[in-house]
Design a protein around this motif. Structure first.
Motif, PDB file in Angstrom:
ATOM      1  N   CYS A 111       0.686  -0.920   0.281  1.00 27.34           N
ATOM      2  CA  CYS A 111      -0.314  -0.001   0.028  1.00 27.34           C
ATOM      3  C   CYS A 111       1.165   0.837   0.241  1.00 27.34           C
ATOM      4  N   GLY A 112       1.612   0.969  -0.586  1.00 31.81           N
ATOM      5  CA  GLY A 112       2.876   2.576  -0.338  1.00 31.81           C
ATOM      6  C   GLY A 112       3.423   2.946   0.688  1.00 31.81           C
ATOM      7  N   ASN A 113       3.425   1.825   1.361  1.00 34.17           N
ATOM      8  CA  ASN A 113       4.344   1.979   3.044  1.00 34.17           C
ATOM      9  C   ASN A 113       5.958   1.164   2.912  1.00 34.17           C
ATOM     10  N   SER A 114       6.184   0.859   1.561  1.00 32.62           N
ATOM     11  CA  SER A 114       7.635   0.246   1.998  1.00 32.62           C
ATOM     12  C   SER A 114       8.647   0.947   2.226  1.00 32.62           C
ATOM     13  N   VAL A 115       9.279  -0.141   3.563  1.00 34.39           N
ATOM     14  CA  VAL A 115      10.281   0.674   4.154  1.00 34.39           C
ATOM     15  C   VAL A 115      11.402  -0.343   3.594  1.00 34.39           C
ATOM     16  N   THR A 116      12.648   0.738   3.810  1.00 38.36           N
ATOM     17  CA  THR A 116      13.574  -0.141   3.286  1.00 38.36           C
ATOM     18  C   THR A 116      14.671   0.409   4.110  1.00 38.36           C
ATOM     19  N   LYS A 117      15.689  -0.113   4.436  1.00 41.02           N
ATOM     20  CA  LYS A 117      17.111   0.150   5.538  1.00 41.02           C
ATOM     21  C   LYS A 117      18.942   0.388   4.328  1.00 41.02           C
TER      22      LYS A 117
END
Length: 144
Positions: free
Chosen positions: A21-27
Motif C-alpha cells: 500500500c505504498g508503505n514500503s520500508v527500506t534500510k
C-alpha cells in the motif's frame, strides 16, 4: 454488476496488501572503520526509509584508544560530547560514554518527531535512499 464491483474491490485490496500500500520500508546500513596510530574509530549508520523518505537515522560510533594515548581519553570524550550536542535539537536520543580506553556514542533521529523548524533546518526532505547511499559511499563508507 454488483459482483464485478465486489471482485474488483477485493482484487484491489489484495493488490494493495501485496504491494504494501505504498508503505514500503527500506534500510540502508553503512559502516566505516579507520585505524590510526592513536587508535581505531568505527562508525555505523542505519537509515530507515518509508516511501523513500528518511524515517529514522541511527548513528553509533566506537573509538578504541591505544594505551600510549590513554591520557587523552577524557579530552577526546569531551570533544565527542560537544560534537554530538550540536545535533541535540534533531536527536530523540543521544549519549557518549567511556569505559577504559573505549568511547562509545549514539545519536538517534526520528524524523516525524522533529519540530517543523528542525525539519526545515535539517533539510532532509529531499534525501532518498539512493542519494544517501551515494553520499555515504563518497565519504568512504561501505553500504548495503
Amino acid at each position: 454488476m454488483k459482483k464485478g464491483v465486489i471482485f474488483g474491490t477485493l482484487a484491489g485490496i489484495m493488490l494493495l496488501s501485496l504491494t504494501g500500500c505504498g508503505n514500503s520500508v527500506t534500510k540502508l546500513t553503512c559502516t566505516q572503520s579507520d585505524e590510526q596510530e592513536q587508535g581505531t574509530l568505527r562508525e555505523d549508520m542505519v537509515v530507515t526509509f518509508k516511501e523513500d523518505h528518511i524515517d529514522t537515522l541511527d548513528i553509533t560510533f566506537q573509538i578504541d584508544v591505544n594505551d600510549e594515548y590513554a591520557e587523552y581519553v577524557d579530552e577526546l570524550e569531551d570533544s565527542m560530547k560537544d560534537l554530538i550536542e550540536q545535533y541535540e535539537k534533531y536527536a530523540t536520543d543521544y549519549d557518549v560514554r567511556t569505559s577504559g580506553n573505549t568511547i562509545r556514542g549514539i545519536l538517534r533521529v526520528e524524523y516525524n518527531k522533529l519540530s517543523k523548524e528542525a525539519r526545515e533546518e535539517a533539510d532532509l526532505n529531499d534525501v532518498t535512499y539512493d542519494s544517501m547511499k551515494e553520499e555515504m559511499e563518497d565519504s568512504e563508507f561501505t553500504c548495503r
